[in-house]
Structure formats: C-alpha cells, structure tokens
Design an enzyme around this catalytic site. Structure first.
Site: not given
Ligand code: GAL
Length: 808
Positions: A420, A497
């Site tokens: 991100e 993710e």
């Molecule tokens: C994502 C991020 C992770 C964590 C997650 C929590 O956007 O890549 O590191 O922060 O959100 O929901």
C-alpha cells in the site's frame, strides 16, 4: 503503453539450506553473555567502560515486551502501547587461539532499530532498518593472543511512532560470529537455481562469489556435492577455479538424476555442499538446503506449481510472537506454522518486512510458500518517524541484502517491493517501481516481483504503470475483482490482502460504540451486519470498513480462476493495530488465531474449505440466558448435511447451498446439551457436542510436549482450561491465575489472547479469558525437571512436570 504481454511467466527455482538451515564453516551463534542497559550513555561505546552493574542476558532480546502497557507511550496503542527508548548491549570476548589468523565478522539477523556498533571503541557503522540482516568486519580492530575485545551496540527506538504495528526493541534476532580464511565463499555469495527441471534430470546451478584476500592469485579446487534428504550422496563435481582478484564470480552446474521436487505437501530438500580447497587444504565449506520446484502465474488461469493448478491459500503475518514479543524463538514460530498448516494454509506473506531467517527455514522444511516483502513505505511516510526517513539512503542496500539473503529458500516464491505504497498515486511511483524492480532482478531474476496495491484503475495507479511487476497484488476491494482483468489486461493477479475481520476468541458482541469515529457508510455496514435482532450473532460479520468477512473474501477469490490466490489479514492476532478500538485495546482483532495461539471459530471455516479432512465445528459456546435467541453456526466438510439437537430434540437438518460456508439455526437458549451430527450418504461422519458448563471448579493443564531440549531455547506451550465439576470448559470464566515454575526452566510468557488485557505478558499471573490462558515455559541450558503449578482463588489447582534433556 502496456509492457509486452506476458501470459505466463515460468519461474524455476532451486532453494538452498539443508536439514534445517544453511550452514557455513566457522559461523557460530554469538548470543550468550551479553550485558544490557536500558537508557542512553555514550560512554558505553568505549572498550574500558565499566558495565559490571548491567544486566546479564542471552539474546535474542526485546526490551519493549518487558515494559508496562500504557496510553502514554509514544508508540500509541497502534504500536502496542509498550515503551521504546534507547538501549545498549555489550559483550566482551577473546578469540580462540586456533582462530587467531582468521578474518572475523559479526552477523546481526535483525536489530530494531537504528543500531550502531563499536568494536574496541572503533565505530563500525549504523543500520537504520530494524528488519535487515547485516555484517561487520571486525578483523582490523581485534586484539589477539587472548586479550579481551568488546562489542558495544547502541539501539535507538526512541523516535516514535515509527511503525503501524508492534516492532519490539533491541537485538531481537540472532547474532553470529564468523571466522573465515582469506580464501572463502563471500557473505550470501552462493546462489543456487535449477535452469532445467525434468523427470529424468535437473541441472543444479550455483553462482558463487569467491573471496581472495591473500593479495595474490590463488588456484582453488571447488568441490560441490549434493546429498538427498536421507543424506545419501547423489551428485558430485570438482572444478579448478583460479582467483585473480579479491572477488571472483564462478558458475558451476551439476546434473542431478531423477530429481524429487519440493512442494508444500512434500517439502523435499537436497543439500548442496560446497568446499573450497587450496593445495588440498579445506579452506571453506557451506551447506545449503535446496528445494527443486517450478511454478507459473497466468493471467487467466491463476497459479500453478510443479505443473499443477494451485490456489495460493495464504495468510499475512507480522513478526511478533505474542507474549514473547519480537524476540525470535524458532519453536514459537514453528508452533504458529503448525497451526496454520493444520488449518490448510499453504502460503505466508511476511508483512510488511523481511522475516527472521529461521522463519524461512521453517517454511522450507514445513512446506509453505512465502511472499517476501521489503517495505511498508517508500519516500512517503505513514508515520512521523518511519523508514521513509531512511529510504533515500538505504533502500538499495536493504533491498539487495534481503534478496541476497533469502534467494536460496525454496519457500520464497515472490518478492514484494511494498505494501500500500503511497507513491502509487503519483508519478514518482513509476520511477521508483522501475528502480526497485531492477534492484531485485539484478540479484535474482528467477522469481516474480509484486507489490500489494490498492488503486484498482490503471490510469490512477502509477506503480502498475511502471509495467515492471510480474504479478499485481490487490488489497481488499473484493467487489472490484471482476474489473481487474479489464483494467489490467493480461496481468497476473493476486488478492495480496483480504478480509480484516474483527473477532476475539469466544466473545462475539463487539461494541458498536467503538466505531464512533468511523465514516457513516462503515457504521451502516456494521449495523447491517453485526447489530441484528439477535444478541449473539456477530460471528465473522464484523470487519474493518475497507475489509469484509472471511467468508465473503474467500468466496470471491475461490470463484475466480484468474486470481492466483489470497493472503488473509491475518493468520494470528499481533501486538499493535487494534483498529478500530481505543486504548486499552493494544493488540489486533484481525487474526484467525488469537495472540496466545488459540484458534478463533473461523479457523474451522478455513479448515473445512482448505483441507480434505472432515470438519465439524459448532459455535458459539452454550452458556447464555434462558430464552435468549442464539445464532448457532456449524462449519463442516466431507459431509452432505448437519443435524442439530438441543437436549435430544432435533432442530433440523441443514445443508450448505450456493457456495455457503456454514449452516445456521436460530435457537432459543435452554441449558443442556447442544450437539451436531454431520452425515454423508446417510452415514454419520462426525459428532460434536457442547454442554452448558457449571461453575468454575478446577484448573486443567495440557502441554504440547513433556520432554524439552536444553540449550536451544526450547519452549513448552501449556494450555490452561478452567473447567466445571464435570470437566466442561467454562467459556465465561475469567479467574485470576497464578503461575509458579521451578527447576530447569522458567516462565517465558503468559497470555489469554484478550486484546485489551493490560497485565504484563511477562508476569507470573494472568486472568483467564473466556475460560482459557496460555503459559509458555522455556528450558534453561541444563538438563533436569521443571515443575509448573497453576493456582487460582476458589479453584482446585493443577501442576505438571516436564523433563529437560541435553540436546544431542
Ligand atoms: C491494510 C494494511 C495492513 C493493515 C490492515 C488492517 O490496509 O495493509 O498493514 O493495516 O490494513 O486492516
């Protein structure tokens, strides 16, 4: 313009490091007999500084986890609500006589962060990144002939916040002392690949950097021997190699007949032994475990491994080990991986930083694919004092070193250059992506390079516009998955993710109030999903507003062949980032498994989907108020249907339809026995029963092993259950427990998995949470017996004995 369209990229790899881990002649652990002092004192760098009052300890060490949770720590609860600060480590040693002539190096696997190192008062350098492994050459500054040498290390984690999760502080990974001859294999100087893999034969290639510090040309014999997993010699070659300069790169190829492939199901490893001889004298030797495998990504068909289609069933993992903090312990990492393996996961994304080398050794030997990730930010910061401040000066070195260090692991199958990253939204992202991809490819061109992105439109995504990534990872936004092949045609796609669902273990009615600072749309979603008419209904339905339930995310990936797979956020809860909860919450709610290592209910959803074993899991527990309507769910697999009974009365048969991943009943609570029976073709597959528990009466202990090994930081994980008279777990018990350990071990940590518990994870007491608690016992360096006693006011206590035997 889009880059040349690549429909299928084939990556053949050959990892390295034998039975366990890579071994190199003259490299030994340098963890014991360190002195430590919390606080700053610049005089401590001098060789003659008096550290006699300092605390003695053995590395790896994390001082943050020893501190008290507090709202006042600048790391905030996002960083785990634990202290940072400055700490000093010192170690005094003398050289063994036989090694007096050697080149001597010190290797740090990881120090969080801004470490500076001195040997005998001479400054060796600074390494800002807290996750990089690095080496210093001690040779010119060492005192020989039995005289004392002193290493001093200053660690500065005082500028906070510098991380979006708990980092830990100190020399939290292993340290090694390395003795080498003047002619030796260079540090991270061997790269093993398999340019050819066929049934009959594989070609094993090793590109080797050879060092020659003698000042004159040297003729060497390089002997390479390959052993199979049973340690039988299977291939052998010898080469004459002359070393004209200080560094010579030589390529050796060996044929290996009928190779056995490495896979997640059968992580078969060979060992490649490289020996360097000069005039028949052995000057260096290195053993690298190697896994032979090949895989490919395809824009339409997803991922395939060793020629078979395969979905990447991954989880994201931060590096902390719960109550042990960030301090590396191989057994603790192995336990995490065992639980994930049993759940059916086949891949780990080490988010968002390089892991400990031992973690990769375990992934090699246990059979996991690893997405090895370098950065959480580039030049644009996410926190005031984060790595963005060091990026300019250090990114090339840190990234190169990561790839050099990890490129022989068969488990590592992708390099991620970032998570991100904010530069995806402006044109600097294009330039930096090109630069970072080139850095990786220069060191390893056999593996794909990826990044975890959020911008799903090509024209707005400046990282994708670089057209240098082999695989595009997208985080969240599952509703947009179908637009990805349109917006990014012919690109290999991955759900890098997903999810970010919120849950505790055994407690479901998450407070609506805590979401008050969320945007209105997020609240609506929560109200719709979580705040239904049923008091107990929020299983796997409450997620971060950018996330989704576990079932939704997995369903979306499962149904789309073009997605190579997914990485669920997260496998385990981790310290820090308890979003959206305020302090006292200090660890995350995202894990499929809680911080103590107890699976949450949704673990069994994955097990039912990701493994071939029959599963039947009923939730929630059965201790509610009379008449209260409870949603009862069952996760099941390898069966056609499930019938639920309450006190012997059938509540109906249910079947999963249209891709559902659980069945459910609404049941007015009545104390007694709730049981479920799963059936296939009318035959019972599994039966699951939960009883209404009575009052807490006794403590019950279960341990994962009864014999421990001395001298290797071996751990025993003891599960403490609070049970009623009949031995049923009391799912609401919150009794305060006291732990007492005697003999050849000590209490390394206690945890109940509750994200807002403020008592120390290193203390000798802890409240149970929903009937459970965990004690972690560590063996000392001596053989003997350990006795653990656990007591609580008003409960019958329990004790257990563990044997510690000498490690062979
Ligand atoms: C994502 C991020 C992770 C964590 C997650 C929590 O956007 O890549 O590191 O922060 O959100 O929901």
């Amino acid at each position: 313009m889009f880059k040349a369209l690549i429909f299928c990229i084939l990556f053949c790899l050959f990892g390295v490091t034998l039975y366990g881990q890579e071994q190199s002649l003259g490299r030994t652990l340098f963890n014991d007999q360190w002195k430590f002092c919390l606080g700053d004192n610049q005089d401590a760098k001098s060789a003659d500084f008096d550290d006699s009052e300092w605390r003695k300890l053995t590395l790896p060490h994390d001082w943050s986890i020893e501190g008290a949770f507090s709202k006042e720590h600048p790391a905030t609860n996002q960083g785990g609500a634990l202290p940072g600060g400055v700490g000093w480590y010192r170690k005094t040693f003398s050289l063994p006589e036989k090694d007096e002539e050697k080149q001597v190096y010190i290797d740090f696997d990881g120090v969080y962060r801004n470490s500076e190192v001195w040997i005998n008062g001479h400054y060796l350098g600074k390494r800002p990144s807290g996750y990089t492994s690095f080496r210093y050459d001690l040779t010119p500054y060492l005192k020989r002939e039995g005289q004392a040498n002193t290493i001093a290390v200053r660690v500065d984690n005082s500028q906070q916040p510098n991380s979006r999760w708990y980092s830990g502080s100190g020399i939290y990974r292993n340290v090694w002392l390395v003795f080498k001859n003047k002619v030796a294999i260079d540090h991270w100087g061997a790269f093993v690949t398999t340019p050819k893999i066929a049934n009959e034969e594989a070609i094993v290639q090793q590109i080797t950097s050879l060092k020659n510090l003698t000042g004159h040309p040297v003729a060497t014999d390089v002997r390479i021997t390959i052993y199979d997993q049973e340690n039988r010699l299977v291939a052998k070659e010898q080469y004459r190699q002359s070393l004209q300069d200080t560094l010579t790169e030589a390529t050796f190829q060996i044929k290996l007949a009928k190779p056995i492939l490495w896979s997640v199901e059968n992580p078969y490893r060979y060992q490649v032994k490289t020996q360097i001889f000069v005039n028949n004298q052995l000057l260096d030797e290195q053993r690298i475990p190697v896994g032979i495998r090949y895989f490919s990504f395809n824009a339409r068909k997803g991922f395939s491994f060793n020629g078979e289609p395969k979905k990447i069933l991954g989880v994201c993992m931060h590096h902390d080990l719960g109550a042990l903090g960030a301090a590396v312990n191989k057994r603790a990492m192995e336990r995490q991986l065992q639980l994930l393996k049993e759940m059916g996961a086949n891949a780990i994304r080490v988010s968002h930083n390089p892991p400990a080398p031992e973690f990769l050794d375990l992934c090699d030997s246990m059979g996991f694919l690893v997405m090895d990730e370098a950065f959480d930010m580039w030049q644009k910061k996410k926190n005031k004092f984060d790595y963005s401040l060091d990026f300019e000066k250090w990114h090339k070195k840190d990234l190169e070193d990561l790839v050099k260090r990890d490129r022989n692991h068969p488990s590592v199958f992708m390099w991620s250059i970032g998570n991100e990253i904010r530069e995806q939204f402006d044109s600097t992202g294009t330039r930096l992506t090109r630069e970072l991809t080139a850095i990786v490819k220069e060191v390893d061109s056999t593996r794909p390079v990826t990044a975890a992105l959020t911008e799903t439109h090509f024209e707005k995504n400046f990282i994708a516009q670089a057209n240098t990534l082999d695989v595009l990872g997208f985080n969240y936004k599952y509703e947009q998955y179908d637009s990805l092949p349109i917006n990014f045609p012919h690109q290999n796609l991955l759900a890098s993710e997903t999810t970010s669902a919120l849950a505790t273990r055994g407690h479901y009615d998450l407070g609506y109030d805590t979401l008050r600072f969320w945007p209105p749309s997020a609240k609506e979603k929560f109200v719709k999903n979580g705040n239904s008419d049923y008091t107990v209904s929020a299983y796997d339905q409450v997620a971060a507003y950018w996330g989704t339930s576990h079932e939704q995310a997995w369903k979306a990936v499962k149904e789309r062949d073009f997605l190579a797979g997914l990485f669920v956020w997260t496998g385990f809860d981790y310290l820090g980032e308890p979003v959206p909860y305020d302090y006292p919450a200090r660890s995350s709610y995202y894990g499929i498994i809680d911080l103590a290592g107890f699976p949450k209910d949704v673990y069994y959803m994955y097990q039912s989907e990701w493994t071939a074993k029959p599963v039947l899991h009923l939730l929630p527990h059965w201790n509610w108020k009379d008449g209260q309507v409870v949603d009862v769910w069952a996760y099941y697999s390898q069966a056609d249907e499930v019938e639920l009974f309450l006190n012997g009365k059938s509540l109906g048969i249910k079947q999963k339809k249209n891709g559902e991943m659980h069945v459910s009943w609404k049941v007015p609570f009545q104390a007694g026995v709730l049981n479920a029976v799963s059936k296939k073709n009318g035959q019972t597959v599994l039966v699951k029963e939960i009883q209404t528990a009575g009052k807490p009466e006794k403590i019950q202990l279960k341990v994962d092993k009864s014999i421990m090994r001395s001298g290797v930081d071996d751990l025993a994980f003891v599960t403490v259950d609070i049970v009623d008279e009949q031995g049923n777990l009391v799912p609401t018990a919150m009794n305060e427990l006291k732990f007492d350990v005697d003999g050849a071990g000590f209490l390394a940590g206690v945890d109940n998995g509750f994200q807002a518990d403020l008592s120390s994870l290193k203390g000798s007491s802890k409240q149970a949470y929903n009937g459970k608690c965990l004690a972690i016992i560590q063996a000392k360096d001596i053989a003997g017996e350990i006795v653990l006693k656990v007591s609580a006011k008003g409960l019958e206590g329990a004790a257990l004995k563990l044997a510690v035997v000498n490690d062979e």
